[in-house]
Design a protein around this motif. Structure first.
Motif: not given
Ligand SMILES: Cc1cc2nc3c(=O)[nH]c(=O)nc-3n(C[C@H](O)[C@H](O)[C@H](O)COP(=O)(O)O)c2cc1C
Length: 366
Positions: A265-269
């Protein structure tokens, strides 16, 4: 190299590093204490009878070092767990939706209960959790999502330090008025229950309220690097309070499935959803949050009815590790959960980042 800044709150708590960690796992709290930071054990998901043993586990390993315990004490919960009255608050449409999720993802029934399937958040539960915490020898008591002044007063009378997580300047004022010794300015970026203001905007507003009254502020939400910690201290914080990063710690024993989801996951996830607890909570996105956001899905119920509705299914998902639905609270800092590391390695990296940020400033002639 110059040392990591040791702020007044570090002096007061007897810690070497301005790094605070929230975790549900005693082993993380122990390891963070040993690494020079300050650990706070989250017990909001624990039945009261489990709390003394968890606190004793930490105390056994860290001796005289100080540590904290965190309780979530939202206002407006039912007085006590009256199964018929609670069941009457859950509409048929919601039950059918949850049954449909079980079927759609072929989730087998749980064979053992967990907190969400066996306990309803009520005033009576909170009263017993509070007694368990006050009856322990923990040094600091943190409260989030709710601020019972009577509890803070009793904690202080018993010689404990008190800390409150706040999401607005108005919360900060109320927490100081209620007697909080330390504030955590927890921004929208944070994992868990979160308010609408981003950490970068919130922190100076909370400091503006707290500084004249001599109350130290820690920064929380979206923090995963030493440079962010250094930046927060430069803004007037006395340290940083991290939650998500410890989910990637070996000591946390995060399931392989969840760790894989967090690492990918990235911050947008991450998404803020009411589908977890009924109150806005930032979690890593999964088929769970997606399903509740689909057209035609019912509105999640208010706390504590959402967990009363979903507890059985959440316990089943956890027990059977049903990959698409596995999730946990996680902040935008999930970007920095990449692989499993020990707490000591995570702290080393944060310290390296703090020193690098200091060096960067020096190179600019500051
Ligand atoms: C898995 C998880 C559970 C959390 N549960 C609580 C809780 O019970 N009580 C609390 O005060 N904060 C809780 N939080 C929020 C943390 O205390 C902290 O403010 C937050 O994690 C900071 O943002 P970050 O996640 O970006 O580091 C939780 C955070 C996570 C990631």
């Amino acid at each position: 190299m110059s040392p990591v800044p040791r702020t007044p709150v570090c002096e007061r708590l007897g810690i070497r590093l301005p790094i605070f960690g929230f975790s549900h796992e005693p082993e993380v709290v122990i390891a963070l204490t040993r690494a020079g930071g300050f650990g706070v054990l989250g017990v909001a998901r624990e039945p009261p009878e489990a709390i003394p043993e968890m606190v004793a586990r930490v105390r056994h390993d860290i001796g005289d070092a100080r540590f904290g315990v965190d309780l979530m004490l939202p206002a407006g919960m039912p007085e006590r767990d009256d199964p018929a009255a609670i069941a009457a608050r859950i509409p048929k449409e919601h039950r059918a939706f949850v049954a449909g999720l079980r079927e759609r993802f072929a989730v087998p029934p749980a064979t053992r209960p967990n907190f969400f399937s066996s306990v309803v958040r009520t005033q009576a539960l909170f009263a017993r959790q509070i007694e368990a915490v006050l009856g322990s020898d923990v040094d600091l008591i943190a409260t989030a999502v709710g601020l019972p002044p009577e509890m803070l007063r009793r904690a202080k009378d018993a010689g404990r330090m008190t800390l409150s997580l706040v999401g607005t300047a108005a919360h900060a004022r109320a927490a100081i008025d209620a007697g909080a010794d330390i504030l955590v300015a927890q921004g929208h970026d944070a994992g868990g229950h979160t308010g609408p203001i981003g950490t970068m905007s919130l922190l100076p507003q909370v400091i503006e309220v707290a500084e004249p009254r001599g109350v130290p502020v820690l920064a929380a939400g979206g923090i995963g690097t030493g440079a962010q910690i250094f930046g927060a201290i430069a803004m007037g914080a006395q340290g940083a309070w991290l939650g998500t990063l410890w989910l990637g710690a070996r000591e946390n024993r995060t399931s392989r499935t969840l760790l894989a989801r967090l690492a990918a996951a990235g911050s947008a996830d991450t998404v803020v959803t009411r589908a977890h607890s009924g109150k806005p909570c930032r979690v890593v996105r999964s088929a769970w949050s997606d399903a509740w956001a689909e057209p035609g899905a019912p509105e999640p119920l208010p706390m504590p009815y959402q967990h009363a509705l979903t507890g059985e299914l959440l316990a089943s998902i956890e027990e059977h590790d049903v990959a698409p639905l596995v999730y946990e609270a996680a902040g935008q800092s999930v970007h920095w959960v990449r692989e499993e590391r020990s707490v000591a390695q995570i702290v080393d990296e944060l310290v390296g980042g703090i020193l690098q940020a200091q060096a960067r400033l020096r190179a600019l002639g500051a």
